[in-house]
Design a protein around this motif. Structure first.
Motif, PDB file in Angstrom:
ATOM      1  N   VAL A 122       5.166 -12.946   5.783  1.00 52.83           N
ATOM      2  CA  VAL A 122       5.961 -11.760   6.087  1.00 52.83           C
ATOM      3  C   VAL A 122       5.014 -10.674   6.569  1.00 52.83           C
ATOM      4  O   VAL A 122       4.070 -10.304   5.864  1.00 52.83           O
ATOM      5  CB  VAL A 122       6.747 -11.269   4.860  1.00 52.83           C
ATOM      6  N   LEU A 123       5.251 -10.182   7.764  1.00 56.94           N
ATOM      7  CA  LEU A 123       4.446  -9.105   8.324  1.00 56.94           C
ATOM      8  C   LEU A 123       5.312  -7.850   8.378  1.00 56.94           C
ATOM      9  O   LEU A 123       6.405  -7.871   8.957  1.00 56.94           O
ATOM     10  CB  LEU A 123       3.944  -9.452   9.719  1.00 56.94           C
ATOM     11  N   ALA A 124       4.834  -6.784   7.765  1.00 53.69           N
ATOM     12  CA  ALA A 124       5.587  -5.540   7.715  1.00 53.69           C
ATOM     13  C   ALA A 124       4.820  -4.447   8.455  1.00 53.69           C
ATOM     14  O   ALA A 124       3.606  -4.314   8.272  1.00 53.69           O
ATOM     15  CB  ALA A 124       5.833  -5.114   6.273  1.00 53.69           C
ATOM     16  N   ALA A 125       5.533  -3.672   9.279  1.00 55.79           N
ATOM     17  CA  ALA A 125       4.882  -2.563   9.970  1.00 55.79           C
ATOM     18  C   ALA A 125       4.272  -1.616   8.949  1.00 55.79           C
ATOM     19  O   ALA A 125       3.110  -1.208   9.051  1.00 55.79           O
ATOM     20  CB  ALA A 125       5.889  -1.834  10.857  1.00 55.79           C
ATOM     21  N   ASP A 126       5.052  -1.259   7.941  1.00 60.33           N
ATOM     22  CA  ASP A 126       4.595  -0.463   6.804  1.00 60.33           C
ATOM     23  C   ASP A 126       5.188  -1.099   5.560  1.00 60.33           C
ATOM     24  O   ASP A 126       6.337  -1.536   5.566  1.00 60.33           O
ATOM     25  CB  ASP A 126       5.048   0.993   6.928  1.00 60.33           C
ATOM     26  N   LEU A 127       4.424  -1.134   4.493  1.00 59.28           N
ATOM     27  CA  LEU A 127       4.861  -1.837   3.297  1.00 59.28           C
ATOM     28  C   LEU A 127       5.371  -0.850   2.254  1.00 59.28           C
ATOM     29  O   LEU A 127       4.692   0.113   1.914  1.00 59.28           O
ATOM     30  CB  LEU A 127       3.695  -2.637   2.720  1.00 59.28           C
ATOM     31  N   ASP A 128       6.587  -1.103   1.770  1.00 59.45           N
ATOM     32  CA  ASP A 128       7.107  -0.329   0.646  1.00 59.45           C
ATOM     33  C   ASP A 128       7.440  -1.290  -0.488  1.00 59.45           C
ATOM     34  O   ASP A 128       7.332  -2.510  -0.347  1.00 59.45           O
ATOM     35  CB  ASP A 128       8.315   0.531   1.041  1.00 59.45           C
ATOM     36  N   ASP A 174       9.659 -12.230  -4.125  1.00 60.36           N
ATOM     37  CA  ASP A 174      10.749 -12.828  -4.905  1.00 60.36           C
ATOM     38  C   ASP A 174      11.363 -14.026  -4.181  1.00 60.36           C
ATOM     39  O   ASP A 174      11.869 -14.951  -4.825  1.00 60.36           O
ATOM     40  CB  ASP A 174      11.838 -11.797  -5.193  1.00 60.36           C
ATOM     41  N   ARG A 175      11.315 -14.020  -2.854  1.00 59.13           N
ATOM     42  CA  ARG A 175      11.904 -15.114  -2.078  1.00 59.13           C
ATOM     43  C   ARG A 175      10.919 -16.242  -1.796  1.00 59.13           C
ATOM     44  O   ARG A 175      11.255 -17.213  -1.132  1.00 59.13           O
ATOM     45  CB  ARG A 175      12.468 -14.573  -0.766  1.00 59.13           C
ATOM     46  N   GLY A 176       9.704 -16.097  -2.274  1.00 59.48           N
ATOM     47  CA  GLY A 176       8.747 -17.192  -2.156  1.00 59.48           C
ATOM     48  C   GLY A 176       7.778 -17.109  -1.008  1.00 59.48           C
ATOM     49  O   GLY A 176       7.135 -18.111  -0.673  1.00 59.48           O
ATOM     50  N   ALA A 177       7.620 -15.933  -0.392  1.00 59.71           N
ATOM     51  CA  ALA A 177       6.659 -15.800   0.703  1.00 59.71           C
ATOM     52  C   ALA A 177       5.263 -16.168   0.225  1.00 59.71           C
ATOM     53  O   ALA A 177       4.870 -15.851  -0.899  1.00 59.71           O
ATOM     54  CB  ALA A 177       6.672 -14.384   1.255  1.00 59.71           C
ATOM     55  N   GLY A 178       4.511 -16.827   1.092  1.00 59.00           N
ATOM     56  CA  GLY A 178       3.137 -17.173   0.769  1.00 59.00           C
ATOM     57  C   GLY A 178       2.153 -16.105   1.194  1.00 59.00           C
ATOM     58  O   GLY A 178       0.988 -16.130   0.780  1.00 59.00           O
ATOM     59  N   ALA A 179       2.616 -15.173   2.019  1.00 59.95           N
ATOM     60  CA  ALA A 179       1.751 -14.085   2.470  1.00 59.95           C
ATOM     61  C   ALA A 179       2.607 -12.867   2.755  1.00 59.95           C
ATOM     62  O   ALA A 179       3.733 -12.976   3.241  1.00 59.95           O
ATOM     63  CB  ALA A 179       0.989 -14.484   3.735  1.00 59.95           C
ATOM     64  N   CYS A 180       2.061 -11.703   2.435  1.00 59.68           N
ATOM     65  CA  CYS A 180       2.699 -10.437   2.773  1.00 59.68           C
ATOM     66  C   CYS A 180       1.608  -9.552   3.365  1.00 59.68           C
ATOM     67  O   CYS A 180       0.653  -9.187   2.671  1.00 59.68           O
ATOM     68  CB  CYS A 180       3.322  -9.796   1.532  1.00 59.68           C
ATOM     69  N   ILE A 181       1.746  -9.255   4.637  1.00 53.97           N
ATOM     70  CA  ILE A 181       0.697  -8.568   5.381  1.00 53.97           C
ATOM     71  C   ILE A 181       1.260  -7.275   5.964  1.00 53.97           C
ATOM     72  O   ILE A 181       2.229  -7.301   6.728  1.00 53.97           O
ATOM     73  CB  ILE A 181       0.159  -9.463   6.509  1.00 53.97           C
ATOM     74  N   LEU A 226      -2.215 -11.372   0.153  1.00 56.17           N
ATOM     75  CA  LEU A 226      -1.717 -10.055   0.531  1.00 56.17           C
ATOM     76  C   LEU A 226      -2.814  -9.304   1.258  1.00 56.17           C
ATOM     77  O   LEU A 226      -3.993  -9.380   0.882  1.00 56.17           O
ATOM     78  CB  LEU A 226      -1.303  -9.232  -0.694  1.00 56.17           C
ATOM     79  N   SER A 227      -2.440  -8.579   2.293  1.00 56.60           N
ATOM     80  CA  SER A 227      -3.342  -7.655   2.968  1.00 56.60           C
ATOM     81  C   SER A 227      -2.564  -6.374   3.197  1.00 56.60           C
ATOM     82  O   SER A 227      -1.502  -6.384   3.831  1.00 56.60           O
ATOM     83  CB  SER A 227      -3.827  -8.229   4.303  1.00 56.60           C
TER      84      SER A 227
END
Length: 240
Positions: free
Chosen positions: A47-53, A62-69, A93-94
């Motif tokens: 999951v790539l987010a422009a800005d992370l909240d 919670d949905r099982g992502a292996g990465a949150c960037i 995570l980054s």
């Protein structure tokens, strides 16, 4: 196996396709936004987010992502490097220093670890405390290069808080990266926390210091730990 789909929150399809092509997943699906069904799983996906909240972080994990960037100011090449780095981890995570400072990252990461390794409450608390200490070190003493609180006085606390807030207000420092890489196998849980600060060499802690790098706390909670990359990366190991 990592899911080939890239999910983007706040990113255009064109931007996602550019990143996917650089990762080597060109032609694989990219999806703008997370699935509307709150129960839909995205196991192993990035999951790539422009800005992370907090909402995005919680929904992704919670949905099982292996990465949150958190893409933030990253160019497409660097974002793609983060996705490739995640492929070798159970969870990666980054995020920016500012996000790592304000979000309950340790709690969210340990919840994922607990779901895989069934830690039990006491061990879960220990892992979360060690991880929180490592993240705090990466943010405050690493990327922001704020010195330890000098003495248990209100004046020292005011000076420390002022220095911290001033540096967080500097976009160049607030946008430095904090990485968290988790690898779980049958024997152990390994967690790395990476910063982009000036580095760190452990020294004897002054008896008057009211805060510090907390290495002693990490040492007491982890089965093993080590500093790498001139102190910019701490690796902690916990037996399963």
């Amino acid at each position: 196996m990592r899911a080939s789909t890239l999910y983007g929150v706040g990113l255009t399809a064109e931007h996602l396709q550019e990143i996917a092509a650089l990762v080597g997943r060109g032609g694989h699906p990219v999806v703008c936004g997370l699935p509307a069904d709150a129960c839909a799983r995205i196991d192993g996906a990035a999951v790539l987010a422009a800005d992370l909240d907090q909402a995005c972080l919680s929904q992704a994990l919670d949905r099982g992502a292996g990465a949150c960037i958190e893409v933030g100011s990253l160019d497409a090449t660097t974002a793609a490097e983060c996705v490739r780095r995640a492929a070798g981890c159970t969870l990666f995570l980054s995020l920016t220093t500012a996000s790592a400072y304000r979000l309950p990252v340790a709690q969210a990461v340990v919840a994922v670890i607990d779901g895989i390794a069934s830690l039990g409450q006491e061990r879960r608390d220990d892992v979360e405390l060690a991880l929180q200490e490592a993240i705090s070190n990466a943010v405050i003493h690493g990327n922001l290069a704020v010195s330890s609180l000098r003495g248990p006085t209100l004046a020292a606390l005011d000076a420390f808080s002022c220095d911290l807030n001033e540096r967080l207000a500097d976009p160049a420092l607030a946008n430095l990266r904090v990485g968290i890489a988790v690898s779980i196998d049958d024997a152990e849980i390994a967690i790395e926390v990476i910063d982009e600060g000036p580095g760190f060499v452990p020294k004897p802690r002054a008896p008057t210091a009211a805060s510090g790098r907390g290495i002693g706390l990490i040492e007491s909670l982890a089965a093993a730990w080590e500093l790498l990359d001139d102190g910019r990366r701490v690796r902690m190991r916990f037996a399963r």
